[in-house]
Write a protein that holds these residues in place. Structure first.
Motif, PDB file in Angstrom:
ATOM      1  N   PHE A  63       1.178  -1.167  -0.326  1.00 13.92           N
ATOM      2  CA  PHE A  63      -0.140   0.022  -0.034  1.00 13.92           C
ATOM      3  C   PHE A  63       0.777   1.020  -0.157  1.00 13.92           C
ATOM      4  N   SER A 105       1.447   4.754   1.035  1.00 10.57           N
ATOM      5  CA  SER A 105       0.564   5.927   2.677  1.00 10.57           C
ATOM      6  C   SER A 105       1.616   6.818   2.468  1.00 10.57           C
ATOM      7  N   ALA A 106       0.655   8.256   3.469  1.00  8.78           N
ATOM      8  CA  ALA A 106       1.701   9.387   3.540  1.00  8.78           C
ATOM      9  C   ALA A 106       2.998   8.691   4.162  1.00  8.78           C
ATOM     10  N   ALA A 107       3.551   7.549   5.448  1.00  9.12           N
ATOM     11  CA  ALA A 107       4.130   7.032   5.957  1.00  9.12           C
ATOM     12  C   ALA A 107       4.542   6.481   5.350  1.00  9.12           C
ATOM     13  N   SER A 138      -3.898  -7.075  14.885  1.00  3.66           N
ATOM     14  CA  SER A 138      -4.165  -6.716  14.207  1.00  3.66           C
ATOM     15  C   SER A 138      -3.178  -5.940  12.997  1.00  3.66           C
ATOM     16  N   ALA A 166      -5.297  -8.347   3.872  1.00  2.85           N
ATOM     17  CA  ALA A 166      -4.902  -8.107   3.249  1.00  2.85           C
ATOM     18  C   ALA A 166      -4.574  -9.100   2.213  1.00  2.85           C
ATOM     19  N   PHE A 206      -8.180 -10.332   0.495  1.00  4.44           N
ATOM     20  CA  PHE A 206      -8.194  -9.452  -0.255  1.00  4.44           C
ATOM     21  C   PHE A 206      -7.191  -9.584  -1.446  1.00  4.44           C
ATOM     22  N   THR A 247      -8.171  -6.278  -3.114  1.00  6.82           N
ATOM     23  CA  THR A 247      -6.783  -5.571  -2.289  1.00  6.82           C
ATOM     24  C   THR A 247      -7.423  -4.137  -2.937  1.00  6.82           C
ATOM     25  N   THR A 248      -6.895  -3.134  -2.010  1.00  4.40           N
ATOM     26  CA  THR A 248      -6.950  -1.562  -2.483  1.00  4.40           C
ATOM     27  C   THR A 248      -5.549  -1.296  -2.695  1.00  4.40           C
ATOM     28  N   PRO A 278       3.715  -4.250  18.212  1.00  2.16           N
ATOM     29  CA  PRO A 278       4.106  -4.955  17.193  1.00  2.16           C
ATOM     30  C   PRO A 278       5.003  -3.681  15.348  1.00  2.16           C
ATOM     31  N   ARG A 314       5.204  -0.813  13.027  1.00  2.48           N
ATOM     32  CA  ARG A 314       4.085   0.076  12.431  1.00  2.48           C
ATOM     33  C   ARG A 314       4.002   0.061  10.939  1.00  2.48           C
ATOM     34  N   PRO A 315       3.016   0.102  10.431  1.00  3.27           N
ATOM     35  CA  PRO A 315       2.648   0.151   9.377  1.00  3.27           C
ATOM     36  C   PRO A 315       3.708   1.549   8.610  1.00  3.27           C
TER      37      PRO A 315
END
Lengths: 303, 328, 318
Positions: B16, B18-20, B45, B51, B54, B60-61, B275, B277-278
């Motif tokens: 994905f 993302s901003a991160a 989570s 994911a 999906f 999946t997006t 855990p 982080r994304p």
């Protein structure tokens, strides 16, 4: 405060925290990436600066009548945007008119915002009877067609800019009250409000520290969207002769003046028309951009 | 176990933006599902388990950047979207945590099931309606004959999940993917739905890929289990083996975290820390920062998922060494 | 020892439907419950969604006004307190909520959040309050460098620790924990349970621990009360309830919990049918439509509590 012993071994191991402070600045970054919003912001800044600086800019007297230079087309020497039916410089009148249009819109918005927010916060926070009374009053305001109500109010108060401003403010109170109320309702259902109550906080403290800071974002969006409409409404009232009275003129009265010469000198009506469209468009795209930037539903995440 | 898996995933990676930065939600997953078995994907989570689900259906997006998803010998990632659409709901069905999101709120439930039947099986309107009622009976929807005419909002959460399952199995798929199907339900209703899934598998021999965060659900229902952490499978094997003798420190930690059967005062043994982080990239083994057994090289080298005997796999350098030692 | 908190005949009814409609009906969220919690004890309140456990918590915290019944805190009737006297009681009891994302104001720093209760009750000087915040953060396993950050910078487990620090700020005697770990992942759940256990032991807290998960509740509680549709059906010592449950509802609740042990199979078949609506509560014993033991008497007559073994059970057939 000595009852606290040292933390347990396991709970002490807390790794570094999430995403960091950058996240707080994200809405601004997102807004900066939105080209339409930035264009809108630029137009607003330019118009505001011109309006503020009107007295020191090398402009012709906006009210100086020159019957020998009537309805000159744009590009004429000494009148870049041409002149109107009395030979007055349209550029100068536009810039001086912007002062009037912006001032009326901003003051009316501030009045509507303050009164509407107060009503919305009280109705949303206390609910019950308070909510019922305020919201029924708002319903009465909304029962009248928008422009008609403004016209009725100005006719009652008498024509003039100040009265037009008051009328526009009153008409827009319902807009703020209803939107603020629903924002308050959604914040009020959050558990941190219950936590504050459980801690013993009073209503004023909860409203000031827990409710208001969390509805600022939607309010900012409301204001930027609303000012655009107010510019149109001010122009509308002036157009029908209930707003700015001669010799003061705003964009609405310029539009009204130019109307009679639309075939011989279309620039006289087009110039103020374009100005209105441009400014309203600028406020709306900034408002849309703000809404997108602040909308939490657009935050990332996926599966 | 039959030799040919119905689903064979190799090196699947889904990312994905993302901003991160780039989030590697699925980061090289290998997984086999054999006909008629229930495989649990368990993880917390952000572990990438949803994911993964999906991605299998290409819903999946995010972006699938590598790997293959062989379904009945055909790589789903090579199919055209139209071919994928024919497959979804027919050969592979999916049920979700909140059935409200997968049911059309404006269509009667019987009709919704019937539509799928008409599309995939080319049944007549009448035959589809009859079959829908039959399916709702098969999932023990009380008063099914009448409930056919209900809208989703007229049903309780448990009943909606029954309808979603009825819809899922309507074309007797080869594989049913269930993404946290009981998480939103009360325990007594959860027990009913788990029974229903198990019963359905027995009746139709549909393989089930069950995504869950609940080790209890896995223990009750699944033949095999894959434990996911930070987008990777860290351990897999037969459920009984994994629970009796967990090999990966993360699995050991998860099992030590459950209060089940523990006496008061006997402290739980939680996994310390959080855990990743994304978007965070951990050097070496992603679990090393939280691992009580981690050694110096765990922070430098990322372990592979290796076979450790008895159909079991683990992704841990400590296990790798044991395996090498016993081999040499 | 007299109980720290006692509730007697507590009721919360909500009218549903329009005020002007002829058939205005009553939702019976909590329908007459009695409970007592002794100092230093943990009472576990367990039940499925809609059983009234969270409504009970909110009434105890005086966030909701009961329809009937009394709440006694340390011998004082607090059911109708308001103003300064309610505020004084609030200092002595605190709540931790379930959702760590909704229970912290996103516009406040951690320091503000934790020092708010101190400020409200005018405890200490600004410097003392800050020292207290640092101490509390450390106590819940966070660090003083977290103090000037905002909630969104923390994970769910960390936010729950912040919530706990806030609840502890005024050194309360009673903590009501409303599903405090239900929103957390298993590994984090265990961290927070351990923290709550340590705090209770070290600070001699009295606790009401509310959860839908009987295996968590049995682990943290001395006493367990099982609720079903607004009533308590069984109450007694934690281990007695967990190992020798008597009420048929408690038993089916226990057997429905998925046990993380593949060698153990479910002891009883799952309950059939759905939870009745709290607007339409069944006659007699409210569990009878789902009960495997139900008789004609259960349909007519609501059971009273009786001592069975170590616990009190409301059932005709035990």
């Amino acid at each position: 405060m000595s009852e606290f012993s040292s933390p347990t071994a396991v709970t002490n191991q807390v790794t570094d925290t999430y995403a960091g402070r950058r996240a707080a600045a994200m809405p601004i970054a997102r807004l900066a990436r939105n080209r339409m919003a930035m264009l809108g912001l630029a137009v607003i800044v330019v118009v505001t600066l011109l309006a503020l600086l009107a007295p020191v800019l090398p402009l012709a007297d906006p009210n100086a009548i020159n019957t020998t230079a009537r309805l000159k087309p744009p590009g004429s020497p000494g009148a870049i945007l041409g002149t109107d039916q009395l030979g007055r410089d349209i550029l100068s009148r536009l810039i001086w008119g912007a002062r009037v249009s912006l001032l009326v819109a901003v003051v009316a918005a501030s009045i509507a915002l303050s009164v509407g927010t107060l009503i919305g916060v009280l109705a949303g926070y206390f609910g019950g009877l308070v909510d019922n009374v305020f919201m029924r009053l708002i319903d009465v305001l909304l029962a009248f067609p928008y422009v008609l109500l403004a016209i009725a109010l100005v006719s009652a108060l008498g024509p003039g800019l100040i009265n037009a401003m008051i009328a526009i403010a009153i008409v827009n109170i319902s807009f703020y009250a209803r939107n603020v109320r629903s924002a308050v309702l959604s914040v009020k259902s959050m558990e941190y409000i219950d936590a504050a109550r459980a801690a013993g906080a009073g209503h004023l403290r909860i409203i000031a520290l827990d409710i208001l800071p969390n509805i600022i974002a939607p309010i900012v969006v409301l204001v930027s969207l609303n000012i655009g409409w107010m510019v149109t409404e001010t122009a509308g009232l002036s157009f029908v002769g209930l707003g700015a009275q001669p010799p003061t003129s705003d964009w609405g009265s310029m539009l009204a003046d130019g109307r009679r010469f639309i075939l011989v000198a279309p620039h006289a009506i087009m110039m103020p028309g374009i100005a209105i469209v441009l400014l309203v468009f600028a406020f709306n795209s900034l408002g849309d951009g703000l809404r997108d930037a602040l909308d939490p539903r657009l935050r990332e995440g996926g599966r | 176990m039959t030799p040919e898996p119905i689903l064979r995933i190799r090196g699947l990676k889904t990312q994905f933006q993302s901003a991160a930065g780039v989030v590697r939600a699925v980061d090289g997953v290998d997984l086999d599902v054999y006909p008629g078995e229930i495989v649990g994907i368990v993880g917390e989570s952000g572990s990438g388990k949803s994911a993964l689900a999906f991605s299998i259906l290409r819903l999946t997006t995010g972006r699938i950047v590598a790997g293959e998803v062989q379904f009945r010998g055909q790589n789903l990632l090579d199919l055209r979207e139209a071919e994928m659409e024919k497959l979804r709901g027919d050969r592979i069905a999916m049920i979700f945590q909140d059935p409200m999101t997968s049911l059309n709120p404006l269509m009667r439930v019987g009709k919704q099931i019937g539509e799928a039947l008409r599309y995939h099986l080319r049944l007549s309107r009448r035959a589809a309606t009859a079959k829908a009622a039959e399916l709702l009976q098969a999932v023990h929807l009380p008063d099914a004959r009448r409930r056919v005419h209900d809208y989703p909002h007229q049903l309780s959460g448990g009943q909606r999940q029954r309808v979603a399952i009825a819809m899922g199995i309507s074309c007797t798929p080869d594989l049913l993917i269930a993404d946290e199907p009981t998480t939103a339900l009360d325990v007594t209703i959860q027990a009913q739905i788990l029974n229903l899934i198990s019963e359905t598998r027995q009746r139709t021999n549909t393989a089930v890929l069950l995504i869950t965060h609940d080790l209890g659900v896995v223990a009750q229902l699944c033949d095999r289990v894959a434990v996911m952490y930070a987008g990777q499978v860290v351990e897999q094997g037969r459920t009984a083996d994994v629970f009796a003798d967990p090999q990966h420190p993360y699995t050991i930690g998860l099992l030590g975290s459950t209060p089940h059967g523990r006496q008061r005062g006997e402290p739980l043994r939680p996994i310390p820390g959080q855990p990743p982080r994304p978007g965070e990239i951990v050097a070496g083994c992603p679990f090393a920062p939280r691992c009580t057994l981690a050694e110096e090289h765990c922070r430098r080298r990322a372990p592979d998922l290796i076979h450790i005997g008895g159909g079991r796999h683990a992704r841990c350098l400590l296990r790798t060494e044991v395996a090498y030692e016993s081999a040499s | 020892m007299s109980p720290l908190l006692e509730i007697r005949g507590l009721v919360k009814h909500y009218p549903v439907g329009s005020r002007f409609s002829a058939q205005r009906r009553i939702l019976r969220a909590v329908d007459g419950i009695d409970l007592a919690v002794h100092p230093g004890e943990t009472l576990g309140l367990v039940g499925e969604s809609g059983c009234g456990k969270s409504t009970t918590a909110r009434m105890i915290m005086r966030l909701l006004d009961p329809t009937a019944g009394r709440i006694l805190f340390d011998g004082q009737d607090i059911t109708r307190l308001s103003g300064a006297r309610l505020k004084a009681v609030r200092r002595r009891m605190q709540i931790v909520f379930q959702d760590p994302f909704a229970s912290l104001n996103p516009r406040k720093t951690v320091e503000r959040i934790v020092s708010d209760p101190l400020e409200i009750h005018r405890i200490g000087t600004a410097a003392e309050r800050q020292a207290r915040v640092y101490e509390l953060l450390q106590r819940v396993g966070l660090d003083r460098r977290h103090a000037d950050r905002y909630p969104h910078e923390f994970s769910g487990g960390q936010r729950q620790r912040i919530s706990i620090a806030r609840a502890l700020a005024c050194a309360p005697q009673l903590i009501v924990a409303d599903e405090p770990v239900s929103a957390l992942d298993v590994s984090i759940q265990a961290q927070v349970i351990n923290l709550l256990q340590d705090l209770q032991r070290d600070l001699d807290l009295t606790m009401i621990f509310i959860s839908h998960d009987l295996s968590v509740v049995q682990y943290v509680s001395d006493t367990i009360a099982v609720m079903y549709l607004g009533k308590i059906v069984e109450v007694g010592p934690s281990q007695a309830i967990y190992h020798e449950a008597q009420h048929p509802y408690t038993r089916s609740l226990l057997s429905a919990i998925p046990v993380p042990d593949p060698t153990r199979r479910r002891s009883a078949p799952p309950l059939e049918s759905e939870l009745p609506s709290p607007i339409n509560i069944p006659s007699g014993c409210r569990f009878h439509p789902r009960c495997p033991l139900a008789t004609e008497r259960c349909r007519r007559e609501a059971p009273e509590f009786r001592m069975v073994g170590a616990q009190q059970v409301a059932c005709h057939n035990i």
